[in-house]
Motif scaffolding. Structure first.
Motif, mmCIF file in Angstrom:
data_model
loop_
_atom_site.group_PDB
_atom_site.id
_atom_site.type_symbol
_atom_site.label_atom_id
_atom_site.label_comp_id
_atom_site.label_asym_id
_atom_site.label_seq_id
_atom_site.Cartn_x
_atom_site.Cartn_y
_atom_site.Cartn_z
ATOM 1 N N GLY A 70 -8.829 14.428 39.522
ATOM 2 C CA GLY A 70 -8.443 15.241 38.405
ATOM 3 C C GLY A 70 -9.754 15.508 37.257
ATOM 4 O O GLY A 70 -9.588 16.212 36.545
ATOM 5 N N THR A 132 3.328 11.187 42.825
ATOM 6 C CA THR A 132 2.599 11.204 41.713
ATOM 7 C C THR A 132 3.536 11.182 40.413
ATOM 8 O O THR A 132 4.649 12.080 40.090
ATOM 9 N N ALA A 159 -0.299 9.989 36.327
ATOM 10 C CA ALA A 159 -0.849 11.236 35.498
ATOM 11 C C ALA A 159 -0.253 10.962 34.218
ATOM 12 O O ALA A 159 0.928 10.464 33.729
ATOM 13 N N THR A 202 -5.348 8.715 37.329
ATOM 14 C CA THR A 202 -5.818 10.066 37.167
ATOM 15 C C THR A 202 -6.315 10.790 36.199
ATOM 16 O O THR A 202 -5.919 10.167 34.885
ATOM 17 N N TYR A 204 -5.250 13.864 35.747
ATOM 18 C CA TYR A 204 -4.084 14.730 36.003
ATOM 19 C C TYR A 204 -3.269 14.894 34.718
ATOM 20 O O TYR A 204 -3.110 13.932 34.135
ATOM 21 N N ARG A 206 0.080 17.077 32.688
ATOM 22 C CA ARG A 206 1.072 18.152 32.729
ATOM 23 C C ARG A 206 1.769 18.182 31.320
ATOM 24 O O ARG A 206 1.835 17.376 30.723
ATOM 25 N N THR A 226 -7.525 17.904 34.470
ATOM 26 C CA THR A 226 -6.968 18.951 35.258
ATOM 27 C C THR A 226 -5.573 19.177 34.980
ATOM 28 O O THR A 226 -5.012 18.200 34.803
ATOM 29 N N ILE A 228 -1.788 20.474 35.691
ATOM 30 C CA ILE A 228 -1.306 20.590 36.967
ATOM 31 C C ILE A 228 0.403 21.160 36.504
ATOM 32 O O ILE A 228 1.067 20.563 35.743
ATOM 33 N N SER A 293 -3.446 13.724 44.497
ATOM 34 C CA SER A 293 -4.924 13.733 45.001
ATOM 35 C C SER A 293 -5.174 13.782 46.260
ATOM 36 O O SER A 293 -6.348 14.295 46.735
#
Length: 297
Positions: A70, A132, A159, A202, A204, A206, A226, A228, A293
């Motif tokens: 990510g 995750t 994450a 990570t 990632y 949200r 990144t 998600i 991932s």
């Protein structure tokens, strides 16, 4: 006269023999200065390069830095991912661990017993299902032993789900709105809170309620992450039984899907009943659960 001549001859013979036959005195020994012994390195240095022996030292190999899933260059506008490739029959099970200030207050007052669904965690562990977890900073602080348990499992990855699960836009499921100037630090603080737990970290992230706009994405650009979302929303926080959760997942899921569920127990109390049925349904459809991932990379 004859006698004198004979004496003279005898004396001459003795003199000749003394000069020719006696050993000469040995010459004095001559000391030779000691020559320095050349070292191996000096000797090698004096040899032509073509005659030097090959080096036996092992070559130094520099390992490439580990790639964090990510992660993107800081300053880049985060991509928003809804699903993975549709070509492989894999799906990502993701679980949100919410914790707002109001939820913490309910725990303190005794109104709510737990916002941590240990039964779901046991199901995933027992069946060895990769997953995750999107963890808020406050949930990790309230449940450090469960956060470490997640981090210690090599099948799980961690994450970012913001620090206090506040809204990054207006009108987001009634969540209190985070000021624009606090958005970057809220998510950065969450990374700092989660990192000490180790495990499969990570980059990632949200958003709460999947609520975001361009302003929110720009605020997170300095963090190199990144975003998600997901294409299969289970709706487990609003369900009144396990059945609608199961139906919501199995009716929408397809190869490459990102499934969103919650491990917050009191806020999603039927998720643990729905999970085994969902896992069985995925298996029947030939869909393999993997981490984000693995799905995305």
């Amino acid at each position: 006269m004859l006698i004198d001549r004979r004496r003279a001859i005898a004396i001459s013979a003795v003199l000749v023999l003394a000069g020719c036959g006696a050993p000469s005195p040995a010459p004095a020994p001559v000391s030779t200065p000691a020559q320095p012994v050349a070292s191996a390195s000096a000797a090698s240095a004096s040899l032509p390069a073509s005659t030097l022996p090959p080096s036996t030292a092992a070559p130094i190999v520099e390992s490439a830095p580990a790639v964090v899933p990510g992660a993107v260059p800081a300053g880049q506008l985060p991509a928003v991912v809804n699903h993975g490739p549709r070509s492989a029959k894999k799906v990502a099970l993701t679980f949100d661990a919410d914790m707002t200030d109001a939820m913490k207050a309910r725990l303190r007052s005794g109104e709510v017993t737990s916002y941590a669904n240990r039964t779901m965690l046991k199901t995933l562990e027992k069946q060895k299902i990769p997953a995750t977890f999107f963890v808020t900073g406050q949930w990790a602080e309230v449940y450090p032993e469960l956060t470490r348990r997640i981090a210690d499992n090599p099948l799980f990855e961690i994450a970012n789900h913001t620090y206090e699960h506040a809204a990054f836009t207006g009108d987001c499921y009634g969540l209190p709105r985070l000021p624009a100037g606090a958005m970057t630090e809220d998510v950065a603080k969450t990374f700092r809170t989660l990192e000490p737990f180790g495990g499969r970290q990570t980059r990632y992230m949200r958003f709460p309620g999947l609520c975001h706009d361009q302003a929110a994405l720009r605020a997170l650009a300095p963090l190199g992450l990144t975003v998600i979302d997901g294409d299969v929303v289970s709706g487990d926080p609003f369900a009144r039984s396990a059945k609608p959760v199961v139906n919501a997942v199995l009716s929408q899921v397809k190869p490459g899907s990102i499934i969103i569920m919650h491990v917050t127990e009191a806020n999603a109390e039927f998720s643990d009943d729905a999970l085994p049925v969902i896992l069985a349904g995925l298996k029947k459809r030939g869909l393999e659960p993997v981490t984000l991932s693995e799905l995305l990379n």
